[in-house]
Design a protein around this motif. Structure first.
Motif, PDB file in Angstrom:
ATOM      1  N   SER A 200      54.579  -9.097  48.759  1.00  0.00           N
ATOM      2  CA  SER A 200      54.197 -10.450  48.971  1.00  0.00           C
ATOM      3  C   SER A 200      55.405 -11.543  49.121  1.00  0.00           C
ATOM      4  N   PRO A 201      55.954 -11.364  50.245  1.00  0.00           N
ATOM      5  CA  PRO A 201      57.087 -12.315  50.429  1.00  0.00           C
ATOM      6  C   PRO A 201      56.712 -13.626  50.219  1.00  0.00           C
ATOM      7  N   GLY A 202      57.866 -14.545  49.791  1.00  0.00           N
ATOM      8  CA  GLY A 202      57.862 -15.879  49.042  1.00  0.00           C
ATOM      9  C   GLY A 202      58.990 -16.331  48.359  1.00  0.00           C
ATOM     10  N   VAL A 203      58.927 -17.424  48.014  1.00  0.00           N
ATOM     11  CA  VAL A 203      59.655 -18.242  47.038  1.00  0.00           C
ATOM     12  C   VAL A 203      59.163 -17.933  45.641  1.00  0.00           C
ATOM     13  N   TYR A 204      60.243 -17.394  44.551  1.00  0.00           N
ATOM     14  CA  TYR A 204      59.812 -17.459  43.361  1.00  0.00           C
ATOM     15  C   TYR A 204      60.751 -18.223  42.432  1.00  0.00           C
ATOM     16  N   TYR A 205      60.087 -18.750  41.437  1.00  0.00           N
ATOM     17  CA  TYR A 205      61.090 -19.316  40.302  1.00  0.00           C
ATOM     18  C   TYR A 205      61.056 -18.476  39.091  1.00  0.00           C
ATOM     19  N   ASN A 206      62.175 -18.633  38.626  1.00  0.00           N
ATOM     20  CA  ASN A 206      62.868 -18.048  37.246  1.00  0.00           C
ATOM     21  C   ASN A 206      63.277 -19.001  36.187  1.00  0.00           C
ATOM     22  N   TYR A 207      62.942 -18.774  35.082  1.00  0.00           N
ATOM     23  CA  TYR A 207      63.158 -19.667  33.995  1.00  0.00           C
ATOM     24  C   TYR A 207      64.262 -19.013  32.787  1.00  0.00           C
ATOM     25  N   ASN A 208      64.617 -17.765  33.028  1.00  0.00           N
ATOM     26  CA  ASN A 208      65.667 -17.198  32.194  1.00  0.00           C
ATOM     27  C   ASN A 208      67.294 -17.263  32.769  1.00  0.00           C
ATOM     28  N   ASN A 209      68.137 -16.954  31.786  1.00  0.00           N
ATOM     29  CA  ASN A 209      69.280 -16.991  32.089  1.00  0.00           C
ATOM     30  C   ASN A 209      69.675 -15.904  32.967  1.00  0.00           C
ATOM     31  N   ASN A 210      69.137 -14.515  32.947  1.00  0.00           N
ATOM     32  CA  ASN A 210      69.504 -13.565  33.713  1.00  0.00           C
ATOM     33  C   ASN A 210      68.244 -13.022  34.579  1.00  0.00           C
ATOM     34  N   PHE A 211      68.515 -12.689  35.960  1.00  0.00           N
ATOM     35  CA  PHE A 211      67.269 -12.616  36.710  1.00  0.00           C
ATOM     36  C   PHE A 211      67.799 -11.462  37.796  1.00  0.00           C
ATOM     37  N   THR A 212      67.246 -10.278  37.708  1.00  0.00           N
ATOM     38  CA  THR A 212      67.881  -9.332  38.755  1.00  0.00           C
ATOM     39  C   THR A 212      67.120  -9.200  39.948  1.00  0.00           C
ATOM     40  N   VAL A 213      67.621  -8.418  40.990  1.00  0.00           N
ATOM     41  CA  VAL A 213      67.012  -8.327  42.197  1.00  0.00           C
ATOM     42  C   VAL A 213      65.739  -7.435  42.232  1.00  0.00           C
ATOM     43  N   LEU A 214      65.970  -6.387  40.976  1.00  0.00           N
ATOM     44  CA  LEU A 214      64.530  -5.781  41.020  1.00  0.00           C
ATOM     45  C   LEU A 214      63.515  -6.559  40.196  1.00  0.00           C
ATOM     46  N   GLU A 215      63.707  -7.381  39.370  1.00  0.00           N
ATOM     47  CA  GLU A 215      62.791  -8.365  39.077  1.00  0.00           C
ATOM     48  C   GLU A 215      62.348  -9.215  40.156  1.00  0.00           C
ATOM     49  N   ALA A 216      62.918  -9.711  41.051  1.00  0.00           N
ATOM     50  CA  ALA A 216      62.564 -10.527  42.160  1.00  0.00           C
ATOM     51  C   ALA A 216      61.551  -9.739  43.020  1.00  0.00           C
ATOM     52  N   ILE A 217      62.075  -8.489  43.313  1.00  0.00           N
ATOM     53  CA  ILE A 217      61.115  -7.445  44.214  1.00  0.00           C
ATOM     54  C   ILE A 217      59.758  -7.167  43.399  1.00  0.00           C
ATOM     55  N   ALA A 218      59.966  -6.950  42.275  1.00  0.00           N
ATOM     56  CA  ALA A 218      58.747  -6.942  41.309  1.00  0.00           C
ATOM     57  C   ALA A 218      57.718  -8.228  41.273  1.00  0.00           C
ATOM     58  N   LEU A 219      58.454  -9.384  41.480  1.00  0.00           N
ATOM     59  CA  LEU A 219      57.399 -10.504  41.367  1.00  0.00           C
ATOM     60  C   LEU A 219      56.878 -10.701  42.781  1.00  0.00           C
ATOM     61  N   ALA A 220      57.530  -9.890  43.995  1.00  0.00           N
ATOM     62  CA  ALA A 220      56.851  -9.892  45.042  1.00  0.00           C
ATOM     63  C   ALA A 220      55.883  -8.540  45.214  1.00  0.00           C
ATOM     64  N   ASN A 221      55.579  -8.000  44.239  1.00  0.00           N
ATOM     65  CA  ASN A 221      54.458  -6.895  44.252  1.00  0.00           C
ATOM     66  C   ASN A 221      55.254  -5.740  44.780  1.00  0.00           C
ATOM     67  N   GLY A 222      56.568  -5.680  44.643  1.00  0.00           N
ATOM     68  CA  GLY A 222      56.993  -4.540  45.186  1.00  0.00           C
ATOM     69  C   GLY A 222      57.316  -4.262  46.487  1.00  0.00           C
ATOM     70  N   ASN A 223      58.024  -3.170  46.719  1.00  0.00           N
ATOM     71  CA  ASN A 223      58.303  -2.910  48.330  1.00  0.00           C
ATOM     72  C   ASN A 223      57.159  -2.131  49.049  1.00  0.00           C
ATOM     73  N   THR A 224      57.072  -2.202  50.183  1.00  0.00           N
ATOM     74  CA  THR A 224      56.160  -1.639  51.167  1.00  0.00           C
ATOM     75  C   THR A 224      56.535  -0.002  51.352  1.00  0.00           C
ATOM     76  N   ASP A 225      55.602   0.643  52.078  1.00  0.00           N
ATOM     77  CA  ASP A 225      56.041   1.967  52.410  1.00  0.00           C
ATOM     78  C   ASP A 225      56.913   2.048  53.282  1.00  0.00           C
ATOM     79  N   PHE A 226      57.367   1.042  54.150  1.00  0.00           N
ATOM     80  CA  PHE A 226      58.206   1.211  55.219  1.00  0.00           C
ATOM     81  C   PHE A 226      59.611   0.503  54.817  1.00  0.00           C
TER      82      PHE A 226
END
Length: 264
Positions: free
Chosen positions: A161-187
């Protein structure tokens, strides 16, 4: 006999291409080199934490024993369905810019009663303490809460689910961003995840290997507002995209050879 050998070679080629097009599920495992019970140490927070800049939009809540001050800083408290109205007010980009407080070009945050407060150049986690110190000078028993409202990242590439995602915590990791995008595809090629970070002099790029524990040592593991995350495709995607064309080609070739064999 000669035609039979040709058909056999074509079959072998098709089988070989099938194996080439396959990938192991191990290639999609994050931190695959992590040992059992291993302590993974990342960079210090002072390196990874975001520093407030002019133009940032802040949510500021100040509550005290003074009802007028509460109404001034928390107008949603007088609304019906308080929790829903408050959420709607700040959870959209439009609401953030309308109701948030912007850090001006000089790096100051201007608040009712409290006046102008220098905040640019400080870490995000320091904001509450800075505003609390000013509030204590004017208000009795004030409780301050400050959050960054324009903390958004853009996730693109091989995510579901590519897109723009908002965060409201002080710390935000690349893993959390990918999780918000519903994870990676099989490719996805999780060994090549690019983070593009705007800076005063331009844009800096970071290449992250999410299959390795060394990713914790990257300055881009903890994201900053307005970062772009690109999950690159693996080398097998082109074959998968063209598999129907390959299949049609070899089917046509097989049919042609079969016809020629019949005629000859």
């Amino acid at each position: 006999m000669k035609m039979t050998k040709i058909m056999f070679r074509i079959g072998v080629l098709l089988i070989a291409l099938t194996f080439v097009a396959c990938r192991s599920s191990k290639e999609l495992i994050y931190m695959s080199n992590a040992g059992h019970g291993e302590l993974l140490v990342g960079l210090p927070d002072t390196i990874t934490e975001y520093i407030v800049k002019p133009g940032d939009i802040l949510y500021v809540s100040i509550k005290s024993i003074n009802a007028e001050v509460n109404a001034m800083f928390n107008p949603e408290a007088n609304m019906e369905s308080t929790s829903y109205a408050s959420y709607q007010k700040y959870s959209t980009p439009q609401g953030a810019y309308l109701y948030g407080f912007e850090v001006d070009a000089q790096g100051n945050l201007t608040l009712p009663v409290l006046g102008s407060i220098p905040v640019a150049g400080y870490y995000q986690s320091q904001l509450e303490r800075i505003v609390q110190h000013r509030a204590d000078q004017f208000l009795k028993e004030a409780i301050v809460k400050v959050r960054l409202l324009n903390y958004k990242v853009t996730v693109l590439g091989e995510v579901k689910s590519p897109g723009v995602y908002y965060n409201y915590n002080n710390n935000f990791t690349v893993l959390e961003a990918i999780a918000l995008a519903n994870g990676n595809t099989d490719f996805a090629n999780i060994r090549r995840v690019v983070v593009l970070r705007p800076e005063s002099g331009g844009k800096r790029t970071y290449l992250l290997d999410l299959a390795s524990t060394t990713v914790f040592q990257s300055e881009a593991f903890y994201l900053h507002p307005n970062d772009y995350i690109f999950v690159e495709p693996d080398s097998y995607k082109n074959f998968q995209l063209n598999s129907q064309a390959y299949s049609l080609f070899f089917s046509s070739l097989s049919l042609l050879l079969a016809v020629l064999g019949f005629l000859l």
